[in-house]
Design an enzyme around this catalytic site. Sequence first.
Site: not given
Length: 331
Positions: A165, A265, A295
């Site tokens: 991320s 996501d 995610h």
Amino acid sequence: MTERKPFDAAVRRFLDEQAVATGALPPAMTSEEQVRMARGFMMRALESRVSIAGLPNGVETRDVEIAAGLGARVYVPPGDSASRPVVVYTHGGGWVVGAVATVDPFCRLLSEAAGVIIVSVEYRLAPEHPYPAALDDTLAAFEWVAEHAHEWGGDASRLALGGDSAGANLAAVIANRICSVAPVKEHAQALRALLLLYPVTDHPSADHPSYAENASGFGLEANLMRWFWTQYAPGVSADDPSIAPLRLREVPALPPTLVTTAHYDVLRDEGIAYAEKLKAAGVAVSHLHAPDMGHNFPVTPSQVARFPQGVETLGEIADWLRETLVVRQVR
């Protein structure tokens, strides 16, 4: 467009359970309250998923200090080896939350499965330390590892950058810098792999369709991601490739790169676009896409344990690292 499957029902139940366990993030707060509440909310969510029970206990760990106030945790897998490749890893959390502890189970699993040393970095967080503090820490960690890897059996000529991320954003930006900027290009030959798990590669102002399609209910809220940006890079141009690597005009000669994305996501489209951008520039890119997940799925240990997609993806990541860093001796 990548294959789309219905969102995994078991994951839906898991996320609902987490929402009940951690509570809801209040929608309207002052800036100071936002940071405090967001950290409390996110850390409760992350810590509720963290457990080292049943994880590899043969992985040796040690906490080290890279520089004044900058720490890291080193993971050394079991087995006899005089020299192992090393992955410098930066955790996710929107540059605002998260810690070495929240990715500890994942790093243990990946270190043993891939047979690599992992150095997980405790970089400075926004808004107390906004851009470029986290980037500076990531580069400092990479340079420190290049000098000290031999102290715990690491091979400084076989290094990788990786993250998930926001941490993948840091890894991507620093890889671009290492491979293109003269003062750090001396390290480019040692950078043998780049691991980007559901990376942040573009600014929310780009309005990628996945921001609207997956705005809520899949593990990362679109509004929370936008808020993270306001904390991390206030006043920085959305076109600056040092925060949005997808906007880089010329891709440098990067090492083999693995990109993972998930259909459900908000970061899906920018991750896919970045993989395609690197491929078009001649980078050897492997892209793993999960059509029914959201995610964070390959990193959260409880998801790895509960869902076959997590087990499969972790295995594929480990296989790719082993092939790229262990089997191949040169790029």
